[in-house]
Design an enzyme around this catalytic site. Structure first.
Site, PDB file in Angstrom:
ATOM      1  N   GLY A 110       0.816  -1.202   0.000  1.00  0.00           N
ATOM      2  CA  GLY A 110       0.000   0.000   0.000  1.00  0.00           C
ATOM      3  C   GLY A 110       0.858   1.263   0.000  1.00  0.00           C
ATOM      4  N   ASN A 140      -7.934   4.303   8.880  1.00  0.00           N
ATOM      5  CA  ASN A 140      -7.455   3.111   9.579  1.00  0.00           C
ATOM      6  C   ASN A 140      -7.698   3.154  11.080  1.00  0.00           C
ATOM      7  OD1 ASN A 140      -5.502   5.109   8.577  1.00  0.00           O
ATOM      8  ND2 ASN A 140      -4.103   4.201  10.057  1.00  0.00           N
ATOM      9  N   CYS A 151       0.905   2.622  13.599  1.00  0.00           N
ATOM     10  CA  CYS A 151       2.175   2.411  12.902  1.00  0.00           C
ATOM     11  C   CYS A 151       3.342   3.097  13.598  1.00  0.00           C
ATOM     12  CB  CYS A 151       2.070   2.888  11.466  1.00  0.00           C
ATOM     13  SG  CYS A 151       0.783   2.024  10.587  1.00  0.00           S
TER      14      CYS A 151
HETATM   15  C1  LIG Z   1      -1.660  -0.347   6.080  1.00  0.00           C
HETATM   16  C2  LIG Z   1      -2.017   0.887   5.343  1.00  0.00           C
HETATM   17  C3  LIG Z   1      -1.184   1.397   4.330  1.00  0.00           C
HETATM   18  C4  LIG Z   1       0.170   0.810   4.026  1.00  0.00           C
HETATM   19  O1  LIG Z   1       0.088  -0.417   3.368  1.00  0.00           O
HETATM   20  P1  LIG Z   1       1.385  -1.376   3.403  1.00  0.00           P
HETATM   21  O2  LIG Z   1       1.024  -2.492   2.482  1.00  0.00           O
HETATM   22  O3  LIG Z   1       1.523  -1.823   4.829  1.00  0.00           O
HETATM   23  O4  LIG Z   1       2.545  -0.585   2.931  1.00  0.00           O
HETATM   24  C5  LIG Z   1      -1.600   2.514   3.640  1.00  0.00           C
HETATM   25  N1  LIG Z   1      -2.769   3.105   3.912  1.00  0.00           N
HETATM   26  C6  LIG Z   1      -3.608   2.650   4.866  1.00  0.00           C
HETATM   27  C7  LIG Z   1      -4.897   3.341   5.105  1.00  0.00           C
HETATM   28  C8  LIG Z   1      -3.253   1.534   5.623  1.00  0.00           C
HETATM   29  O5  LIG Z   1      -4.082   1.103   6.577  1.00  0.00           O
END
Ligand SMILES: *Cc1c(COP(=O)(O)O)cnc(C)c1O
Length: 393
Positions: A71, A151, A325
């Site tokens: 992500g 999140n 995080c």
């Molecule tokens: C977890 C998350 C990400 C990052 O994704 P990764 O695959 O861990 O790099 C980005 N945006 C949101 C909203 C997330 O919850």
């Protein structure tokens, strides 16, 4: 000891079917998906099937989906790519104050390079007002990036409305859908977005794999240079096993979305109702309506979130403080601060995020354990005065 995992917004376990789908590609199917021999072509077939499965989850054409390392890379590629592709001399980006750090810190890096960024605020429910986005538009605006679901709170943003604004002003629109995928139905055509980020490990797929949806005609400058992989958008030999696992995870998410959303919302609501009835000086952050079905964020005044997470961990319960995080960091969550919580309350907050393996017995266990842990920690707090006994539910 009973183990209850309630941190699915941080990551999810691999689904058994995902592991099974990946296994051949971790063993005998080791081909490079760019090779023309049959070993390579079988790896290519795995990647392309996964592309179809991921595209189906968001209602996209297969050729508009490219794989990334997660992500975070998808967000970076969307934002830096769209800004970098614009020919304007002065550039302006609109985002929100509650974005994931993958978006926020990318925007900050752009600011250091001379791009102007507006961080639109949110209301107490953690929702962006499209009017504020409209007011922030300038002739220099090249990109709007607003997440679909947050999140920490689970709050859901009016993405279709903001996308209409963006289109009317010929501005590219990106949404981070990492937290909404598999929880809310997503149709990219109905949403009207140009760019949309996904991550496999938030939907029971492997870590280190993600995808970016790129609407046809969207101009994007690549982040990296190398071979002609992923339609020249993202070079590098494909992580075949990871991509295949992501495909399977996307298929499962699509098939179970509706029933699972109902089931998780019922568990989540039951946990909230019983905790709020039993524990005084406790409440819900954000709004009970318009949020992802699996997420709740609660404050427990007079307590620090970190010791509470640790105390619960000792009882087998995994959850997180507002800032998932940044374990170790003392800063209160930027999201909880953005919805107007004072710093003490932001620091006294916990997020519980439900997932596929959770049951009613998990809710019972948390309701059995948490009130005592909170009471114990409060007794150690100099600010706390013991109230009259609360009524049980
Ligand atoms: C977890 C998350 C990400 C990052 O994704 P990764 O695959 O861990 O790099 C980005 N945006 C949101 C909203 C997330 O919850």
């Amino acid at each position: 000891m009973r183990r209850v995992y309630l941190d699915h917004n941080a990551t999810t376990p691999l689904a058994r079917e995902v592991v099974e789908a990946m296994m051949p590609y971790l063993t005998e199917e080791y081909g490079n998906a760019s090779s023309i021999h049959s070993v390579g072509q079988r790896a290519r077939a795995g990647v392309e099937q996964a592309r179809a499965q991921v595209a189906a989850l968001i209602g996209a054409r297969e050729k508009d989906v490219i794989f990334t390392s997660g992500g975070t890379e998808a967000d970076n590629l969307a934002i830096r790519g769209a800004v970098g592709a614009s020919a304007k001399s002065a550039k302006h980006v609109i985002t929100s104050t509650i974005e994931h750090h993958a978006v926020l810190n990318t925007c900050q890096a752009l600011e250091a390079e001379g791009v102007r960024v507006t961080y639109v605020s949110v209301n107490r429910a953690g929702v962006v007002d499209p009017e504020d986005v409209r007011r922030a538009l300038t002739p220099d605006t090249v990109l709007i990036t607003i997440m679909q679901a947050n999140n920490e709170l689970g709050s859901v943003q009016p993405i279709a409305e903001i996308a209409r604004l963006a289109r009317a002003h010929k501005v590219a629109f990106h949404t981070d859908a990492v937290q909404s995928a598999g929880k809310l139905p997503i149709r990219v055509e109905e949403l009207g977005v140009d760019l949309l980020s996904l991550s496999a490990h938030k939907i029971y797929g492997p870590k280190g794999v993600g995808a970016l949806y790129i609407r046809r005609g969207t101009r994007l400058k690549p982040l990296m240079f190398g071979g002609h992989h992923e339609r020249d958008r993202r070079p590098g030999t494909e992580n075949v096993a990871g991509i295949v696992g992501f495909g399977k995870a996307a298929e499962l998410a699509r098939l179970h979305l509706e029933e699972e959303a109902k089931r998780l919302a019922a568990l989540r609501d039951e946990l909230e109702r019983r905790l709020l009835a039993r524990i005084p000086h406790t409440g819900l952050n954000g709004d009970p309506a318009r949020r992802t079905p699996n997420t709740t964020n609660l404050y427990f005044d007079f307590i620090e979130g970190e010791p509470l997470v640790i105390a619960l961990d000792l009882k087998g319960i995994a959850c997180s403080t507002g800032a998932a995080c940044s374990s170790g960091a003392v800063e209160p969550s930027h999201v909880l601060t953005a919805i107007g919580l004072p710093p003490e309350r932001a620091r006294a907050s916990l997020r519980f995020s439900f997932g596929r393996a959770n049951t009613a017995a998990d809710v019972d266990y948390v309701v059995e354990v948490l009130p005592g842990v909170v009471e114990h920690l409060r007794e150690l707090s100099p600010l706390y005065k013991k109230p009259a006994p609360a009524t049980a539910d």
